[in-house]
Write a protein that holds these residues in place. Structure first.
Motif, PDB file in Angstrom:
ATOM      1  N   ASP A 196      31.660 -24.037   5.808  1.00  0.00           N
ATOM      2  CA  ASP A 196      30.477 -24.662   5.217  1.00  0.00           C
ATOM      3  C   ASP A 196      29.352 -23.649   5.045  1.00  0.00           C
ATOM      4  O   ASP A 196      28.693 -23.613   4.004  1.00  0.00           O
ATOM      5  N   LYS A 197      29.137 -22.816   6.072  1.00  0.00           N
ATOM      6  CA  LYS A 197      28.103 -21.775   5.974  1.00  0.00           C
ATOM      7  C   LYS A 197      28.428 -20.831   4.827  1.00  0.00           C
ATOM      8  O   LYS A 197      27.558 -20.434   4.063  1.00  0.00           O
ATOM      9  N   TRP A 198      29.690 -20.443   4.732  1.00  0.00           N
ATOM     10  CA  TRP A 198      30.109 -19.514   3.678  1.00  0.00           C
ATOM     11  C   TRP A 198      29.878 -20.119   2.299  1.00  0.00           C
ATOM     12  O   TRP A 198      29.366 -19.480   1.401  1.00  0.00           O
ATOM     13  N   GLU A 199      30.248 -21.373   2.140  1.00  0.00           N
ATOM     14  CA  GLU A 199      30.084 -22.041   0.847  1.00  0.00           C
ATOM     15  C   GLU A 199      28.599 -22.149   0.492  1.00  0.00           C
ATOM     16  O   GLU A 199      28.223 -21.946  -0.664  1.00  0.00           O
ATOM     17  N   ASP A 200      27.753 -22.483   1.472  1.00  0.00           N
ATOM     18  CA  ASP A 200      26.314 -22.579   1.210  1.00  0.00           C
ATOM     19  C   ASP A 200      25.753 -21.237   0.767  1.00  0.00           C
ATOM     20  O   ASP A 200      25.028 -21.159  -0.232  1.00  0.00           O
ATOM     21  N   SER A 201      26.076 -20.184   1.494  1.00  0.00           N
ATOM     22  CA  SER A 201      25.540 -18.865   1.135  1.00  0.00           C
ATOM     23  C   SER A 201      26.136 -18.384  -0.184  1.00  0.00           C
ATOM     24  O   SER A 201      25.456 -17.737  -0.977  1.00  0.00           O
ATOM     25  N   SER A 202      27.372 -18.724  -0.436  1.00  0.00           N
ATOM     26  CA  SER A 202      28.004 -18.333  -1.696  1.00  0.00           C
ATOM     27  C   SER A 202      27.328 -19.042  -2.872  1.00  0.00           C
ATOM     28  O   SER A 202      27.038 -18.421  -3.889  1.00  0.00           O
ATOM     29  N   ALA A 203      27.042 -20.303  -2.718  1.00  0.00           N
ATOM     30  CA  ALA A 203      26.367 -21.056  -3.782  1.00  0.00           C
ATOM     31  C   ALA A 203      24.967 -20.499  -4.024  1.00  0.00           C
ATOM     32  O   ALA A 203      24.525 -20.379  -5.172  1.00  0.00           O
ATOM     33  N   GLU A 204      24.298 -20.143  -2.950  1.00  0.00           N
ATOM     34  CA  GLU A 204      22.957 -19.565  -3.078  1.00  0.00           C
ATOM     35  C   GLU A 204      23.009 -18.233  -3.823  1.00  0.00           C
ATOM     36  O   GLU A 204      22.190 -17.975  -4.711  1.00  0.00           O
ATOM     37  N   ARG A 205      23.988 -17.399  -3.487  1.00  0.00           N
ATOM     38  CA  ARG A 205      24.132 -16.115  -4.165  1.00  0.00           C
ATOM     39  C   ARG A 205      24.488 -16.319  -5.638  1.00  0.00           C
ATOM     40  O   ARG A 205      24.007 -15.582  -6.497  1.00  0.00           O
ATOM     41  N   GLU A 206      25.311 -17.291  -5.925  1.00  0.00           N
ATOM     42  CA  GLU A 206      25.676 -17.588  -7.315  1.00  0.00           C
ATOM     43  C   GLU A 206      24.433 -17.980  -8.112  1.00  0.00           C
ATOM     44  O   GLU A 206      24.250 -17.549  -9.250  1.00  0.00           O
ATOM     45  N   LEU A 207      23.579 -18.796  -7.504  1.00  0.00           N
ATOM     46  CA  LEU A 207      22.351 -19.213  -8.174  1.00  0.00           C
ATOM     47  C   LEU A 207      21.463 -18.007  -8.455  1.00  0.00           C
ATOM     48  O   LEU A 207      20.923 -17.870  -9.563  1.00  0.00           O
ATOM     49  N   ILE A 208      21.345 -17.119  -7.482  1.00  0.00           N
ATOM     50  CA  ILE A 208      20.544 -15.909  -7.664  1.00  0.00           C
ATOM     51  C   ILE A 208      21.137 -15.058  -8.776  1.00  0.00           C
ATOM     52  O   ILE A 208      20.403 -14.540  -9.636  1.00  0.00           O
ATOM     53  N   LEU A 209      22.450 -14.915  -8.784  1.00  0.00           N
ATOM     54  CA  LEU A 209      23.105 -14.123  -9.829  1.00  0.00           C
ATOM     55  C   LEU A 209      22.867 -14.727 -11.221  1.00  0.00           C
ATOM     56  O   LEU A 209      22.613 -14.007 -12.181  1.00  0.00           O
ATOM     57  N   LYS A 210      22.941 -16.042 -11.314  1.00  0.00           N
ATOM     58  CA  LYS A 210      22.713 -16.695 -12.610  1.00  0.00           C
ATOM     59  C   LYS A 210      21.280 -16.466 -13.079  1.00  0.00           C
ATOM     60  O   LYS A 210      21.040 -16.213 -14.259  1.00  0.00           O
ATOM     61  N   LYS A 211      20.328 -16.543 -12.143  1.00  0.00           N
ATOM     62  CA  LYS A 211      18.941 -16.285 -12.508  1.00  0.00           C
ATOM     63  C   LYS A 211      18.777 -14.850 -12.990  1.00  0.00           C
ATOM     64  O   LYS A 211      18.083 -14.592 -13.974  1.00  0.00           O
ATOM     65  N   MET A 212      19.413 -13.924 -12.282  1.00  0.00           N
ATOM     66  CA  MET A 212      19.326 -12.510 -12.677  1.00  0.00           C
ATOM     67  C   MET A 212      19.947 -12.300 -14.057  1.00  0.00           C
ATOM     68  O   MET A 212      19.405 -11.554 -14.881  1.00  0.00           O
ATOM     69  N   GLU A 213      21.072 -12.933 -14.297  1.00  0.00           N
ATOM     70  CA  GLU A 213      21.732 -12.784 -15.596  1.00  0.00           C
ATOM     71  C   GLU A 213      20.853 -13.338 -16.716  1.00  0.00           C
ATOM     72  O   GLU A 213      20.757 -12.744 -17.793  1.00  0.00           O
ATOM     73  N   ALA A 214      20.200 -14.469 -16.460  1.00  0.00           N
ATOM     74  CA  ALA A 214      19.311 -15.045 -17.470  1.00  0.00           C
ATOM     75  C   ALA A 214      18.123 -14.112 -17.716  1.00  0.00           C
ATOM     76  O   ALA A 214      17.712 -13.904 -18.861  1.00  0.00           O
ATOM     77  N   GLU A 215      17.618 -13.544 -16.646  1.00  0.00           N
ATOM     78  CA  GLU A 215      16.489 -12.613 -16.778  1.00  0.00           C
ATOM     79  C   GLU A 215      16.914 -11.365 -17.545  1.00  0.00           C
ATOM     80  O   GLU A 215      16.179 -10.877 -18.408  1.00  0.00           O
ATOM     81  N   ILE A 216      18.099 -10.872 -17.248  1.00  0.00           N
ATOM     82  CA  ILE A 216      18.624  -9.695 -17.950  1.00  0.00           C
ATOM     83  C   ILE A 216      18.801 -10.020 -19.433  1.00  0.00           C
ATOM     84  O   ILE A 216      18.464  -9.208 -20.299  1.00  0.00           O
ATOM     85  N   ALA A 217      19.310 -11.204 -19.720  1.00  0.00           N
ATOM     86  CA  ALA A 217      19.497 -11.595 -21.125  1.00  0.00           C
ATOM     87  C   ALA A 217      18.149 -11.653 -21.842  1.00  0.00           C
ATOM     88  O   ALA A 217      18.025 -11.205 -22.985  1.00  0.00           O
TER      89      ALA A 217
END
Length: 176
Positions: free
Chosen positions: A38-59
């Motif tokens: 559960d901890k892993w999934e939570d942190s993974s989802a959080e990192r995915e959200l950060i990555l998506k934000k970064m990708e949108a910013e890069i775009a």
């Protein structure tokens, strides 16, 4: 006969106790693994959200960069046309006041070149800054991906160690 029955009863009690301990141990391990997952999934989802934000910013930065790059040819065309306009004005000025306009033209030409060079340098600096921002964001994304991969590998190692230690406990229990 009574001793045999007593020994058999003790053996049954021991086996029942071991089975209960084994069940408790397996339950505790399952609960611990579930919490870790559960901890892993939570942190993974959080990192995915950060990555998506970064990708949108890069775009967005990439789009801005492309728009700025599109304006450069227009400025270059205007800059290329500038000497022709200056020559035309100089020819007309020669008819009226040859010496006065020659001095003024030289002065104006220098100022125009400096302004144009300053404008070009400013745009090139903006372009360089945008590229640096893009590279920094891309590097952050790569770093985050590497951390994610490392965490996944560590999770697998921990899982293997847990499985190996659980296997060792089962082997020791079987020997006794």
């Amino acid at each position: 006969l009574e001793k045999r029955a007593d020994i058999a009863r003790k053996i049954e009690e021991r086996d029942a106790s071991r089975a209960a301990e084994k069940e408790i141990h397996e339950y505790e391990i399952a609960v611990q693994r579930k919490k870790e997952d559960d901890k892993w999934e939570d942190s993974s989802a959080e990192r995915e959200l950060i990555l998506k934000k970064m990708e949108a910013e890069i775009a967005g930065l990439q789009k801005t960069l492309e728009e700025k790059e599109k304006t450069l040819p227009g400025l270059q065309t205007k800059l290329d046309e500038l000497p022709g306009l200056l020559i035309t004005e100089e020819a007309e000025g020669d008819k009226q006041r040859c010496e006065e306009l020659a001095e003024e033209h030289a002065h104006q030409s220098e100022l125009s070149k400096r302004d144009a060079n300053a404008a070009i340098e400013a745009l090139e600096m903006q372009l360089g800054n945008l590229r640096a921002d893009y590279d920094a964001l891309f590097a952050e994304k790569e770093t985050a991906q590497e951390k994610l991969d490392k965490a996944y590998d560590e999770s697998n190692k921990l899982y293997l160690q847990t499985v190996q230690s659980t296997g060792g406990i089962k082997i020791l229990s079987g020997e006794k």
